[in-house]
Design a protein around this motif. Structure first.
Motif, short mmCIF file in Angstrom:
data_model
loop_
_atom_site.label_atom_id
_atom_site.label_comp_id
_atom_site.label_asym_id
_atom_site.label_seq_id
_atom_site.Cartn_x
_atom_site.Cartn_y
_atom_site.Cartn_z
N ARG A 40 0.84 -1.21 0.00
CA ARG A 40 0.00 0.00 0.00
C ARG A 40 0.87 1.26 0.00
O ARG A 40 0.56 2.24 -0.65
CB ARG A 40 -0.92 0.03 1.23
N LEU A 41 1.94 1.21 0.78
CA LEU A 41 2.77 2.41 0.90
C LEU A 41 3.71 2.59 -0.29
O LEU A 41 3.91 3.71 -0.76
CB LEU A 41 3.58 2.37 2.19
N TRP A 75 2.37 -4.95 15.75
CA TRP A 75 3.80 -4.66 15.92
C TRP A 75 4.54 -4.92 14.61
O TRP A 75 5.35 -4.12 14.16
CB TRP A 75 4.34 -5.53 17.05
N LEU A 76 4.23 -6.05 13.99
CA LEU A 76 4.85 -6.38 12.70
C LEU A 76 4.46 -5.34 11.64
O LEU A 76 5.29 -4.93 10.83
CB LEU A 76 4.41 -7.78 12.26
N ARG A 77 3.18 -4.93 11.68
CA ARG A 77 2.76 -3.94 10.69
C ARG A 77 3.54 -2.63 10.85
O ARG A 77 3.93 -2.01 9.87
CB ARG A 77 1.26 -3.67 10.81
N ARG A 78 3.76 -2.25 12.08
CA ARG A 78 4.52 -1.01 12.31
C ARG A 78 5.95 -1.15 11.78
O ARG A 78 6.52 -0.20 11.24
CB ARG A 78 4.55 -0.64 13.80
N ILE A 79 6.52 -2.32 11.95
CA ILE A 79 7.86 -2.54 11.40
C ILE A 79 7.82 -2.41 9.88
O ILE A 79 8.67 -1.75 9.28
CB ILE A 79 8.39 -3.94 11.81
N ALA A 80 6.83 -3.04 9.27
CA ALA A 80 6.71 -2.98 7.80
C ALA A 80 6.48 -1.54 7.34
O ALA A 80 7.06 -1.10 6.33
CB ALA A 80 5.57 -3.88 7.33
N VAL A 81 5.65 -0.81 8.08
CA VAL A 81 5.39 0.59 7.72
C VAL A 81 6.68 1.41 7.83
O VAL A 81 7.03 2.16 6.92
CB VAL A 81 4.28 1.19 8.64
N LEU A 88 11.13 4.64 1.03
CA LEU A 88 10.70 5.82 0.27
C LEU A 88 11.69 6.97 0.47
O LEU A 88 12.03 7.68 -0.47
CB LEU A 88 9.30 6.25 0.72
N ARG A 89 12.13 7.11 1.70
CA ARG A 89 13.08 8.19 2.01
C ARG A 89 14.40 7.99 1.28
O ARG A 89 14.97 8.93 0.73
CB ARG A 89 13.33 8.22 3.52
N PRO A 144 -1.05 10.95 -5.29
CA PRO A 144 0.35 11.36 -5.13
C PRO A 144 0.92 10.74 -3.86
O PRO A 144 0.20 10.58 -2.86
CB PRO A 144 0.25 12.88 -5.01
N GLU A 145 2.19 10.40 -3.93
CA GLU A 145 2.79 9.60 -2.86
C GLU A 145 2.60 10.20 -1.46
O GLU A 145 2.24 9.49 -0.51
CB GLU A 145 4.26 9.43 -3.14
N GLU A 146 2.85 11.49 -1.33
CA GLU A 146 2.76 12.10 0.00
C GLU A 146 1.34 12.00 0.55
O GLU A 146 1.13 11.78 1.73
CB GLU A 146 3.17 13.58 -0.04
N GLN A 147 0.36 12.16 -0.35
CA GLN A 147 -1.03 12.08 0.09
C GLN A 147 -1.40 10.64 0.45
O GLN A 147 -2.07 10.39 1.45
CB GLN A 147 -1.96 12.60 -1.01
N ARG A 148 -0.96 9.72 -0.39
CA ARG A 148 -1.29 8.31 -0.14
C ARG A 148 -0.70 7.85 1.20
O ARG A 148 -1.40 7.25 2.02
CB ARG A 148 -0.76 7.44 -1.27
N VAL A 149 0.56 8.18 1.39
CA VAL A 149 1.23 7.74 2.62
C VAL A 149 0.56 8.37 3.85
O VAL A 149 0.27 7.68 4.83
CB VAL A 149 2.74 8.11 2.57
N SER A 150 0.28 9.66 3.76
CA SER A 150 -0.36 10.34 4.90
C SER A 150 -1.73 9.75 5.20
O SER A 150 -2.08 9.50 6.36
CB SER A 150 -0.52 11.84 4.61
#
Lengths: 200, 132
Positions: A40-41, A75-81, A88-89, A144-150
């Motif tokens: 998704r990200l 917890w795993l999801r937060r790691i993946a995020v 991305l950075r 747009p990426e910034e919007q999707r991620v936010s």
């Protein structure tokens, strides 16, 4: 008890005791969750697979840091995020968006239309819901990426605004703007996709 | 005249961001809340934003299937890391023990006889791998 029917907490305890099969079951059970968050990200399946696999390895090697009371899946999801945001950075793809940037939402006339309300769906329409969610997932990838991620961080993964801003290296105001614009644009894309009904 | 009074009674529609915050958690801006309570258009917009949030959440959490076996791949990488890492660590530990014993030997020539374990050769990575 077969491992497949064990609760996550039990598998975590066993894995911490050195039961590699329990660890394997835990990773296998949640690999889709990690992959989905990354996909998704990032929006790219191959890259998402790499990141998700890294997240699984990170979870495995840091399992002892899972605090009492925390559940494995979020917890795993937060790691993946976090790993996805790092990716991305690294690519320089996550950056400040000018406040006058892309914004296709809010066109006149569209405000009077309403989406299909899930609460009004008839039982036979429920089968269409999965299709709709798949389409929304696809439309999300067009933001747009910034919007999707936010938007994902806030609405799907329930990070608070300050976290959304910090994770993206932007200010709180910019994060709020990205979320708002993301919702507007997604709405517009839904309208264009015909996912609307005329409201009174 | 009536529309003029209404325009005074109902302030302008809040912007999208303000309605979005209201849709998220009820918001904290009393003026926005008061406006939405009296404005059918904004009430509908907030309801719509809530549905969008729900859709985003449900769509985002709808799990996708990766093409690769990620868990299997992760375990294989962890296993490979262990196979590479363990002999190396053992070799370093062995070399470190060798140096300690050597130092002891020079300071007390007969001390090695009483040293637990004595000096061990570094582990052989090839042997280690073969056993696995």
């Amino acid at each position: 008890m077969p491992r497949g029917s064990m609760e996550d907490d039990t598998l975590v305890r066993r894995a911490l005791d050195g039961d590699l099969d329990a660890a394997g079951e835990l990773l296998e059970r949640h690999q889709r969750l990690a992959y989905t968050a990354a996909l998704r990200l990032l929006g790219e399946p191959a890259e998402a697979e790499d990141i998700a696999q890294d997240a699984l390895i990170r979870a495995f090697t840091h399992l002892s840091e899972l605090r009492e009371g925390d559940t494995f899946a979020p917890w795993l999801r937060r790691i993946a995020v976090n790993l996805s945001l790092n990716a991305l950075r690294r690519r320089g793809r996550l950056r400040f968006e000018p406040l006058g940037g892309v914004d296709r939402g809010g066109e006149e006339g569209s405000a009077d239309r309403d989406f299909v309300d899930e609460h009004t769906l008839k039982p036979e329409e429920e089968v269409l819901r999965d299709d709709m969610l798949a389409e929304v997932g696809s439309l999300l990838s067009r933001l747009p990426e910034e919007q999707r991620v936010s938007l994902l961080l806030r609405d799907a993964y329930e990070y608070d605004i300050a976290e959304v801003a910090a994770l993206q290296g932007c200010g709180v105001s910019a994060a709020k703007m990205r979320i708002s614009r993301g919702r507007k644009m997604l709405r517009q894309l839904l309208v264009e996709a015909g996912r609307t009904s005329v409201s009174a | 005249m009536l529309s003029g009074r209404r325009a005074q009674a109902i302030p302008p529609h809040p912007d999208e961001a303000a309605l979005g915050r209201l849709a998220e958690d009820g918001g904290e801006d009393a003026a926005v809340q008061a406006h939405v309570a009296d404005c059918p258009r904004c009430t509908a917009r907030v309801a719509e934003l809530r549905r969008i949030r729900t859709l985003v959440r449900e769509a985002a959490l709808r799990e996708e299937m990766p093409e690769r076996d990620l868990a299997g791949g992760a375990l294989a990488r962890l296993w490979a890391r262990r196979r590479i890492g363990t002999p190396l660590n053992e070799a370093l530990e062995g070399f470190s023990a060798f140096l300690r014993n050597l130092a002891t030997l020079f300071s007390h020539p007969d001390a090695h006889r009483d040293a637990p374990g004595g000096v061990h050769p570094p582990a052989n990575p090839v042997e280690e791998e073969r056993h696995e």
